[in-house]
Scaffold this active site. Structure first.
Site, PDB file in Angstrom:
ATOM      1  N   THR A  16       0.804  -1.144   0.062  1.00 22.14           N
ATOM      2  CA  THR A  16       0.094   0.161  -0.076  1.00 22.14           C
ATOM      3  C   THR A  16       0.920   1.176   0.004  1.00 22.14           C
ATOM      4  O   THR A  16       0.438   2.186  -0.674  1.00 22.14           O
ATOM      5  CB  THR A  16      -0.884  -0.073   1.354  1.00 22.14           C
ATOM      6  OG1 THR A  16      -1.757  -1.216   1.050  1.00 22.14           O
ATOM      7  CG2 THR A  16      -1.963   0.997   1.316  1.00 22.14           C
ATOM      8  N   SER A  62       1.414  -7.279  -0.846  1.00 24.03           N
ATOM      9  CA  SER A  62       1.933  -8.459  -0.093  1.00 24.03           C
ATOM     10  C   SER A  62       0.999  -9.757   0.564  1.00 24.03           C
ATOM     11  O   SER A  62       1.526 -10.625   0.978  1.00 24.03           O
ATOM     12  CB  SER A  62       2.583  -7.920   1.324  1.00 24.03           C
ATOM     13  OG  SER A  62       1.685  -7.564   2.178  1.00 24.03           O
ATOM     14  N   THR A  95       1.726  -4.318   4.312  1.00 25.44           N
ATOM     15  CA  THR A  95       1.427  -4.422   5.748  1.00 25.44           C
ATOM     16  C   THR A  95       0.769  -6.137   6.066  1.00 25.44           C
ATOM     17  O   THR A  95       0.915  -6.474   7.159  1.00 25.44           O
ATOM     18  CB  THR A  95       0.537  -3.802   6.430  1.00 25.44           C
ATOM     19  OG1 THR A  95      -0.699  -3.883   5.611  1.00 25.44           O
ATOM     20  CG2 THR A  95       1.019  -2.277   6.510  1.00 25.44           C
ATOM     21  N   ASP A  96       0.163  -6.620   4.894  1.00 23.41           N
ATOM     22  CA  ASP A  96      -0.463  -7.886   5.229  1.00 23.41           C
ATOM     23  C   ASP A  96       0.438  -9.122   5.688  1.00 23.41           C
ATOM     24  O   ASP A  96       0.113  -9.893   6.472  1.00 23.41           O
ATOM     25  CB  ASP A  96      -1.293  -8.253   3.996  1.00 23.41           C
ATOM     26  CG  ASP A  96      -2.346  -7.395   3.784  1.00 23.41           C
ATOM     27  OD1 ASP A  96      -3.000  -6.631   4.641  1.00 23.41           O
ATOM     28  OD2 ASP A  96      -3.133  -7.426   2.664  1.00 23.41           O
TER      29      ASP A  96
HETATM   30  N1  ASP Z   1      -2.770  -5.737   0.841  1.00 21.28           N
HETATM   31  C1  ASP Z   1      -1.830  -4.585   0.815  1.00 21.28           C
HETATM   32  C2  ASP Z   1      -0.234  -5.332   0.960  1.00 21.28           C
HETATM   33  O1  ASP Z   1      -0.116  -5.977   2.120  1.00 21.28           O
HETATM   34  C3  ASP Z   1      -2.027  -3.970   2.186  1.00 21.28           C
HETATM   35  C4  ASP Z   1      -0.812  -3.093   2.719  1.00 21.28           C
HETATM   36  O2  ASP Z   1      -0.021  -2.831   2.060  1.00 21.28           O
HETATM   37  O3  ASP Z   1      -1.114  -2.696   3.898  1.00 21.28           O
HETATM   38  O4  ASP Z   1       0.344  -5.243   0.303  1.00 21.28           O
END
Ligand code: ASP
Length: 316
Positions: A16, A62, A95-96
């Site tokens: 993100t 991610s 973050t995931d």
């Molecule tokens: N779905 C995204 C990822 O993990 C969410 C994020 O980056 O916070 O790449």
């Protein structure tokens, strides 16, 4: 006296933090991993003129993180750490699966310099994007005198790779280091440190010894009301060499899964249990209970078991 190097290398993997949305005011429904690291740096005025190098390794959401990217990332970071002119490395990531990548690097990468993972909950196009400040703090930490090891820099908190947990799916304050608390806080570019830098012994497994297709298959099964043995049996039939059961509470496991786990063990599959609780882990191993890796989350336990199996049977 030799001066400390100032160069920080930023390795981008997507997420993100590098995401954009056609509707900037929306925090969901954006595309992750669109921007390259150069663009992330260009968006932070305070980083201009600093000694930085940028490498965009991947542009993943991610949730799609894979073992090949882990292997490439580990090798890329190791190469940068070996350069005497590099103070530290920043990894931008989603973050995931941040806690999994952080744990994998922590267990397999010698890091006498800081390796700082950072991320964002809001895409780069959002009016209140959290990525720029996180990136700025991460770069400051990567050249901070005395800093070392694999850590995450999020919302001004420095969180150890072992302690890192994503606890919230939407809020900017999504991460915690649970019972351990943060290692340090970054306040206006100044570090307030609470605990020593992480220095866990490296795992004996060498993830670069062979192709990732040779990494043992380890799957996670969740124990829940109405759990079915057939789920676990199917994973064994599909070639799992190891299984992590994300148990309830303190790692308790539904009796149907316990019966299937015993069958799996009989077939030579390693089975461990963890806790599906968001905080804490598994305490103690009563007689007859499946083994556990104590405080590790199910996702971290999957990494640890995979490394254990890889060390026990390295690729020929
Ligand atoms: N779905 C995204 C990822 O993990 C969410 C994020 O980056 O916070 O790449």
């Amino acid at each position: 006296m030799q001066s400390r190097p100032a160069l920080v290398v930023i390795v981008g993997t997507g997420g993100t933090i590098a995401g954009t949305s056609a509707q900037p005011e929306r925090h969901v429904g954006y595309q992750a991993g669109v921007l390259g690291v150069d663009q992330l740096v260009a968006a932070v005025p305070a980083l201009q003129g600093q000694a930085l190098e940028a490498q965009t390794l991947a542009r993943l959401d991610s949730c799609d993180m894979d073992h090949a990217t882990w292997q490439a990332l580990r090798e890329a970071v190791a190469r940068q750490l070996a350069r005497p002119e590099v103070a530290g490395v920043v990894v931008t990531h989603g973050t995931d699966t941040l806690e999994e990548t952080a744990y994998f690097l922590h267990r397999t990468l010698a890091a006498p310099k800081p390796v700082v993972l950072t991320a964002a909950m809001r895409p780069a196009s959002a009016p209140s994007a959290d990525g720029p400040q996180n990136l700025l703090d991460a770069v400051a930490l990567a050249r901070y005198p005395g800093a070392r090891g694999v850590v995450a820099m999020l919302g001004g908190q420095v969180l150890g790779a072992v302690d890192l947990r994503k606890l919230h799916g939407y809020r900017v304050e999504a991460f915690s280091a649970g019972d351990a608390g943060p290692l340090a806080l970054m306040e206006d570019g100044v570090l307030r440190s609470f605990r020593p830098w992480p220095a866990a012994p490296l795992h004996a497994a060498d993830p670069s010894a062979g192709p990732v297709s040779a990494w043992p298959v380890v799957e996670i099964v969740t124990s829940h009301a109405g759990a079915r043995a057939a789920t676990l049996d199917a994973l064994v039939a599909a070639g799992a060499a190891g299984l992590v059961i994300a148990g309830t509470g303190n790692g308790s496991v539904h009796h149907t899964l316990l019966a299937a786990a015993a069958r799996a063990q009989g077939a030579g599959v390693r089975v461990v249990r963890a806790s599906r609780c968001l905080q804490g882990g598994v305490v103690g191993t009563p007689a007859g209970a499946l083994p556990s890796y104590g405080p590790l989350t199910p996702a971290q336990a999957r990494v640890e078991l995979m490394l254990d199996l890889l060390a026990a049977a390295p690729p020929a």
